[in-house]
Design a protein around this motif. Structure first.
Motif, PDB file in Angstrom:
ATOM      1  N   GLY A  29     -64.678 -24.451-114.474  1.00  0.00           N
ATOM      2  CA  GLY A  29     -64.531 -25.900-114.503  1.00  0.00           C
ATOM      3  C   GLY A  29     -63.065 -26.297-114.565  1.00  0.00           C
ATOM      4  O   GLY A  29     -62.170 -25.457-114.668  1.00  0.00           O
ATOM      5  N   ALA A  30     -62.830 -27.582-114.502  1.00  0.00           N
ATOM      6  CA  ALA A  30     -61.451 -28.083-114.545  1.00  0.00           C
ATOM      7  C   ALA A  30     -60.941 -28.027-115.982  1.00  0.00           C
ATOM      8  O   ALA A  30     -60.753 -29.046-116.648  1.00  0.00           O
ATOM      9  N   LYS A  31     -60.741 -26.816-116.484  1.00  0.00           N
ATOM     10  CA  LYS A  31     -60.302 -26.638-117.872  1.00  0.00           C
ATOM     11  C   LYS A  31     -58.828 -27.005-117.994  1.00  0.00           C
ATOM     12  O   LYS A  31     -58.016 -26.706-117.113  1.00  0.00           O
ATOM     13  N   ILE A  32     -58.491 -27.637-119.084  1.00  0.00           N
ATOM     14  CA  ILE A  32     -57.127 -28.074-119.320  1.00  0.00           C
ATOM     15  C   ILE A  32     -56.412 -27.015-120.141  1.00  0.00           C
ATOM     16  O   ILE A  32     -56.873 -26.637-121.219  1.00  0.00           O
ATOM     17  N   ALA A  33     -55.318 -26.498-119.606  1.00  0.00           N
ATOM     18  CA  ALA A  33     -54.553 -25.461-120.297  1.00  0.00           C
ATOM     19  C   ALA A  33     -53.225 -26.036-120.783  1.00  0.00           C
ATOM     20  O   ALA A  33     -52.632 -26.908-120.139  1.00  0.00           O
ATOM     21  N   PHE A  34     -52.761 -25.537-121.916  1.00  0.00           N
ATOM     22  CA  PHE A  34     -51.514 -26.007-122.498  1.00  0.00           C
ATOM     23  C   PHE A  34     -50.499 -24.864-122.559  1.00  0.00           C
ATOM     24  O   PHE A  34     -50.878 -23.698-122.670  1.00  0.00           O
ATOM     25  N   ASN A  35     -49.224 -25.207-122.497  1.00  0.00           N
ATOM     26  CA  ASN A  35     -48.135 -24.269-122.755  1.00  0.00           C
ATOM     27  C   ASN A  35     -47.457 -24.670-124.061  1.00  0.00           C
ATOM     28  O   ASN A  35     -47.481 -25.848-124.445  1.00  0.00           O
ATOM     29  N   PRO A  40     -37.399 -29.741-129.576  1.00  0.00           N
ATOM     30  CA  PRO A  40     -36.042 -30.315-129.462  1.00  0.00           C
ATOM     31  C   PRO A  40     -35.465 -30.254-128.049  1.00  0.00           C
ATOM     32  O   PRO A  40     -34.784 -31.183-127.606  1.00  0.00           O
ATOM     33  N   SER A  41     -35.733 -29.158-127.305  1.00  0.00           N
ATOM     34  CA  SER A  41     -35.159 -29.018-125.965  1.00  0.00           C
ATOM     35  C   SER A  41     -36.127 -29.403-124.856  1.00  0.00           C
ATOM     36  O   SER A  41     -35.717 -29.661-123.720  1.00  0.00           O
ATOM     37  N   GLY A  42     -37.422 -29.415-125.166  1.00  0.00           N
ATOM     38  CA  GLY A  42     -38.426 -29.725-124.162  1.00  0.00           C
ATOM     39  C   GLY A  42     -38.680 -28.580-123.199  1.00  0.00           C
ATOM     40  O   GLY A  42     -39.352 -28.765-122.177  1.00  0.00           O
ATOM     41  N   LYS A  43     -38.183 -27.388-123.514  1.00  0.00           N
ATOM     42  CA  LYS A  43     -38.346 -26.237-122.631  1.00  0.00           C
ATOM     43  C   LYS A  43     -39.517 -25.362-123.093  1.00  0.00           C
ATOM     44  O   LYS A  43     -39.841 -25.330-124.282  1.00  0.00           O
ATOM     45  N   ARG A  44     -40.091 -24.653-122.121  1.00  0.00           N
ATOM     46  CA  ARG A  44     -41.249 -23.795-122.405  1.00  0.00           C
ATOM     47  C   ARG A  44     -40.820 -22.551-123.190  1.00  0.00           C
ATOM     48  O   ARG A  44     -39.777 -21.956-122.919  1.00  0.00           O
ATOM     49  N   ILE A  45     -41.644 -22.174-124.163  1.00  0.00           N
ATOM     50  CA  ILE A  45     -41.381 -20.983-124.971  1.00  0.00           C
ATOM     51  C   ILE A  45     -41.864 -19.747-124.223  1.00  0.00           C
ATOM     52  O   ILE A  45     -42.994 -19.700-123.740  1.00  0.00           O
ATOM     53  N   ARG A  46     -41.019 -18.743-124.124  1.00  0.00           N
ATOM     54  CA  ARG A  46     -41.362 -17.477-123.477  1.00  0.00           C
ATOM     55  C   ARG A  46     -41.553 -16.405-124.542  1.00  0.00           C
ATOM     56  O   ARG A  46     -41.048 -16.512-125.650  1.00  0.00           O
ATOM     57  N   TYR A  47     -42.288 -15.365-124.158  1.00  0.00           N
ATOM     58  CA  TYR A  47     -42.536 -14.275-125.094  1.00  0.00           C
ATOM     59  C   TYR A  47     -41.978 -12.979-124.542  1.00  0.00           C
ATOM     60  O   TYR A  47     -42.047 -12.721-123.333  1.00  0.00           O
ATOM     61  N   GLU A  48     -41.404 -12.181-125.403  1.00  0.00           N
ATOM     62  CA  GLU A  48     -40.949 -10.862-124.995  1.00  0.00           C
ATOM     63  C   GLU A  48     -41.607  -9.813-125.881  1.00  0.00           C
ATOM     64  O   GLU A  48     -41.902 -10.063-127.052  1.00  0.00           O
ATOM     65  N   LYS A  49     -41.852  -8.641-125.304  1.00  0.00           N
ATOM     66  CA  LYS A  49     -42.508  -7.560-126.033  1.00  0.00           C
ATOM     67  C   LYS A  49     -41.480  -6.847-126.897  1.00  0.00           C
ATOM     68  O   LYS A  49     -40.405  -6.463-126.427  1.00  0.00           O
ATOM     69  N   THR A  50     -41.844  -6.675-128.178  1.00  0.00           N
ATOM     70  CA  THR A  50     -40.923  -6.045-129.120  1.00  0.00           C
ATOM     71  C   THR A  50     -41.642  -4.944-129.899  1.00  0.00           C
ATOM     72  O   THR A  50     -42.869  -4.908-129.965  1.00  0.00           O
ATOM     73  N   VAL A  51     -40.849  -4.042-130.473  1.00  0.00           N
ATOM     74  CA  VAL A  51     -41.357  -2.968-131.333  1.00  0.00           C
ATOM     75  C   VAL A  51     -40.664  -3.079-132.676  1.00  0.00           C
ATOM     76  O   VAL A  51     -39.432  -3.275-132.736  1.00  0.00           O
ATOM     77  N   ASP A  52     -41.446  -2.967-133.763  1.00  0.00           N
ATOM     78  CA  ASP A  52     -40.870  -3.033-135.107  1.00  0.00           C
ATOM     79  C   ASP A  52     -39.773  -1.976-135.264  1.00  0.00           C
ATOM     80  O   ASP A  52     -39.989  -0.792-135.007  1.00  0.00           O
ATOM     81  N   GLY A  53     -38.594  -2.407-135.686  1.00  0.00           N
ATOM     82  CA  GLY A  53     -37.490  -1.482-135.909  1.00  0.00           C
ATOM     83  C   GLY A  53     -36.735  -1.095-134.653  1.00  0.00           C
ATOM     84  O   GLY A  53     -35.723  -0.396-134.725  1.00  0.00           O
TER      85      GLY A  53
END
Length: 281
Positions: A29-35, A40-53
């Motif tokens: 269906g026409a599902k509504i997705a959010f980012n 403060p900046s109005g820019k999209r948040i990106r994710y990066e893969k990290t490892v503890d330590g």
């Protein structure tokens, strides 16, 4: 653009092979997705893969791991996983036939339409379809696709057939463990009659088009409204639903059922009155 087949191959019944094409029967269906946005900046948040330590890591340093009970992992290369995938066969063997009512609805996962692949396949396709219809049976088999083997059921559907992917037994939770604490009491006859009457009054042929996702509609309306206003201020509208009346409110089941049955009976009264006024005029 023509629909793309999910699977093409042949259905085999003993020595008879029927070339078919299988198409998905549903659409999202026409599902509504959010980012997520940094306000403060109005820019999209990106994710990066990290490892503890260690910190951020490159994609080519990542492999798959299966977690063992003590927190250790069995590490698997992509090549190893690919090697054990089931070969995608182009034949769906019908191995068993069952009554449709024998398959619990819990096992049904996703439907697909099955059609003959060409004119030469039509005669055998129609024979299988009508044989299933006359016997009132559903055919079972296992479909090999995209490296996986899926349990499927095939049954007549209008002039075509419907293939439904089924869940395997280990994918379905047994309901009895959830129902154990529910008492096995018989309801009062009058309560049962009132509830049955209410069900009969509200009974109608199924039409999926009557129902709409009211939350999605309201959310889209909010988005359109805020896009036109070009404002970042919150727009919150009051809910028209009546409150539940608090935790201490005890419902009289008999009175509630009688009131419900009565209100259902009155629902059609205004239309009759309107018709009477028109005749008088």
């Amino acid at each position: 653009m023509a629909a793309r087949a999910y699977w093409t191959g042949q259905i085999r019944l003993a020595l008879v092979s029927i070339p078919v094409e299988i198409y998905t029967a549903t659409k999202s269906g026409a599902k509504i997705a959010f980012n997520q946005i940094h306000e403060p900046s109005g820019k999209r948040i990106r994710y990066e893969k990290t490892v503890d330590g260690v910190g951020p890591v490159d994609r080519d340093e990542i492999i798959k791991g299966y977690q063992l009970p003590k927190g250790n992992y069995v590490l698997l290369e992509d090549e190893e996983i690919e090697a054990v995938k089931v070969e995608s066969k182009k034949t769906l063997e019908l191995v068993q036939f069952v009554d449709a009512c024998e398959i619990d609805p819990l096992y049904f996962e996703k439907p697909y339409y099955v059609v003959p692949a060409d004119d030469l396949a039509e005669e055998a396709f129609i024979v299988l379809r009508e044989a299933l219809r006359q016997a009132q049976k559903v055919a079972l088999g296992q479909l090999s696709v995209r490296g996986q083997e899926k349990l499927v059921a095939i049954k007549p559907c209008g002039k075509g057939m419907l293939l439904e992917i089924l869940r395997y037994a280990d994918e379905v939770k047994k309901g009895q463990s959830f129902f154990d604490d529910i008492p096995d009491d018989k309801p009062e006859a009058e309560l049962l009659d009132l509830a049955t009457t209410l069900i009969e009054k509200k009974s109608a042929p199924f039409d999926a088009g009557v129902f709409h996702d009211r939350y999605a509609d309201a959310l889209q309306k909010l988005i359109d409204k805020k896009a036109k206003s070009k404002s970042n201020q919150a727009i919150i509208e009051e809910d028209d639903e009546p409150s539940s009346g608090g935790k201490g409110n005890v419902v009289d089941l008999m009175a509630a059922l009688k009131k419900s049955v009565g209100s259902e009976g009155k629902a059609s009264a205004p239309k009759k009155k309107a018709a009477a006024k028109q005749k008088t005029a």
